[in-house]
Design a protein around this motif. Structure first.
Motif, PDB file in Angstrom:
ATOM      1  N   VAL A 169       0.880  -1.170   0.000  1.00 11.25           N
ATOM      2  CA  VAL A 169       0.000   0.000   0.000  1.00 11.25           C
ATOM      3  C   VAL A 169       0.915   1.216   0.000  1.00 11.25           C
ATOM      4  O   VAL A 169       1.903   1.256   0.745  1.00 11.25           O
ATOM      5  CB  VAL A 169      -0.941   0.015   1.211  1.00 11.25           C
ATOM      6  N   ALA A 170       0.618   2.184  -0.857  1.00 10.08           N
ATOM      7  CA  ALA A 170       1.492   3.341  -1.008  1.00 10.08           C
ATOM      8  C   ALA A 170       0.676   4.626  -1.081  1.00 10.08           C
ATOM      9  O   ALA A 170      -0.438   4.639  -1.619  1.00 10.08           O
ATOM     10  CB  ALA A 170       2.369   3.190  -2.257  1.00 10.08           C
ATOM     11  N   ARG A 171       1.244   5.696  -0.561  1.00 12.68           N
ATOM     12  CA  ARG A 171       0.632   7.026  -0.583  1.00 12.68           C
ATOM     13  C   ARG A 171       1.032   7.747  -1.860  1.00 12.68           C
ATOM     14  O   ARG A 171       2.220   7.878  -2.159  1.00 12.68           O
ATOM     15  CB  ARG A 171       1.092   7.828   0.637  1.00 12.68           C
ATOM     16  N   VAL A 172       0.056   8.193  -2.631  1.00 11.99           N
ATOM     17  CA  VAL A 172       0.345   8.887  -3.889  1.00 11.99           C
ATOM     18  C   VAL A 172       0.981  10.242  -3.583  1.00 11.99           C
ATOM     19  O   VAL A 172       0.438  11.038  -2.804  1.00 11.99           O
ATOM     20  CB  VAL A 172      -0.935   9.072  -4.719  1.00 11.99           C
ATOM     21  N   VAL A 173       2.140  10.502  -4.186  1.00  6.63           N
ATOM     22  CA  VAL A 173       2.823  11.780  -3.970  1.00  6.63           C
ATOM     23  C   VAL A 173       2.833  12.649  -5.219  1.00  6.63           C
ATOM     24  O   VAL A 173       2.984  13.872  -5.135  1.00  6.63           O
ATOM     25  CB  VAL A 173       4.268  11.569  -3.460  1.00  6.63           C
ATOM     26  N   GLU A 174       2.668  12.046  -6.417  1.00  5.07           N
ATOM     27  CA  GLU A 174       2.667  12.848  -7.639  1.00  5.07           C
ATOM     28  C   GLU A 174       2.036  12.067  -8.776  1.00  5.07           C
ATOM     29  O   GLU A 174       2.143  10.839  -8.849  1.00  5.07           O
ATOM     30  CB  GLU A 174       4.096  13.254  -8.016  1.00  5.07           C
ATOM     31  N   ARG A 175       1.364  12.812  -9.659  1.00  2.00           N
ATOM     32  CA  ARG A 175       0.817  12.268 -10.906  1.00  2.00           C
ATOM     33  C   ARG A 175       1.367  13.117 -12.040  1.00  2.00           C
ATOM     34  O   ARG A 175       0.977  14.274 -12.184  1.00  2.00           O
ATOM     35  CB  ARG A 175      -0.708  12.282 -10.878  1.00  2.00           C
ATOM     36  N   VAL A 176       2.261  12.547 -12.824  1.00  2.00           N
ATOM     37  CA  VAL A 176       2.998  13.311 -13.827  1.00  2.00           C
ATOM     38  C   VAL A 176       2.407  13.054 -15.211  1.00  2.00           C
ATOM     39  O   VAL A 176       2.331  11.900 -15.648  1.00  2.00           O
ATOM     40  CB  VAL A 176       4.493  12.911 -13.830  1.00  2.00           C
ATOM     41  N   PRO A 177       1.976  14.098 -15.944  1.00  2.00           N
ATOM     42  CA  PRO A 177       1.478  13.893 -17.306  1.00  2.00           C
ATOM     43  C   PRO A 177       2.556  13.269 -18.194  1.00  2.00           C
ATOM     44  O   PRO A 177       3.716  13.690 -18.172  1.00  2.00           O
ATOM     45  CB  PRO A 177       1.132  15.314 -17.777  1.00  2.00           C
TER      46      PRO A 177
END
Length: 200
Positions: free
Chosen positions: A157-165
């Motif tokens: 299980v991981a915490r989302v830190v970034e969503r890169v286009p």
């Protein structure tokens, strides 16, 4: 559909073998100038080339899950270990994927490494329109409310830190907060357009 919908991308390399280095040019020649904000459009042939090359690449198979009013999940072959300190992973997800809205909003996601006995589970989570969490899929609510699949080789299980286009995808980077590596068994692979087992 019986194949993962996402695809990794190869790193660029120069003729000197240095990843990401600019190619060497003969003396007196200047290479084309491209703005980093407006890269040249890739030709359709380049996309065909990428797909053909990556058919030769054997990739591990994972399922990414996200919580929500209805849990979401998809089969991924782009899972990567990014760093150990802090412990970061990444994966790609298409913005047209039915799972993208849930991943776009999720604070935490689950990542499951599949075993060679789970080809049908991988196909179910890759199939458009499938009820992916209905029986025979076995799962429970895990840390941070994330759906955790049962019977897998390992999970995180991981915490989302970034969503890169990234083109028609998003590269999701997440920090590991929980998991279990002790499921056991041999991993499932994806090669030449089909799921397959590891051969000794």
């Amino acid at each position: 559909m019986t194949a993962p919908t996402d695809l990794g991308t190869p790193a660029s390399a120069s003729s000197s073998g240095r990843t990401g280095a600019r190619p060497l040019l003969p003396a007196g020649r200047v290479g084309p100038q491209h703005s980093p904000l407006a890269p040249p459009a890739a030709s359709p042939a380049a996309g065909d080339l990428l797909r053909a090359v990556f058919r030769q690449h054997a990739a591990g198979v994972a399922i990414v899950t996200a919580p929500g009013e209805r849990p979401a999940g998809f089969t991924a072959t782009s899972l990567t270990s990014v760093a150990a300190d802090p412990p970061l992973i990444s994966f790609g997800v298409g913005t047209t994927s039915s799972s993208w809205p849930a991943v776009a909003e999720a604070e935490h996601i689950g990542v499951h490494i599949l075993g060679e006995h789970q080809m049908e589970l991988a196909a179910t989570f890759a199939r458009s329109g499938a009820d992916r969490f209905a029986p025979p899929t076995r799962w429970h609510t895990g840390p941070e409310g994330v759906p955790v699949l049962e019977g897998v080789v390992a999970w995180l299980v991981a915490r989302v830190v970034e969503r890169v286009p990234a083109g028609d995808h998003r590269l999701v980077i997440a920090e590991v907060v929980a998991g279990d590596p002790a499921g056991g068994g041999s991993p499932l692979l994806y090669h030449r357009g089909r799921f397959t087992a590891l051969r000794d």
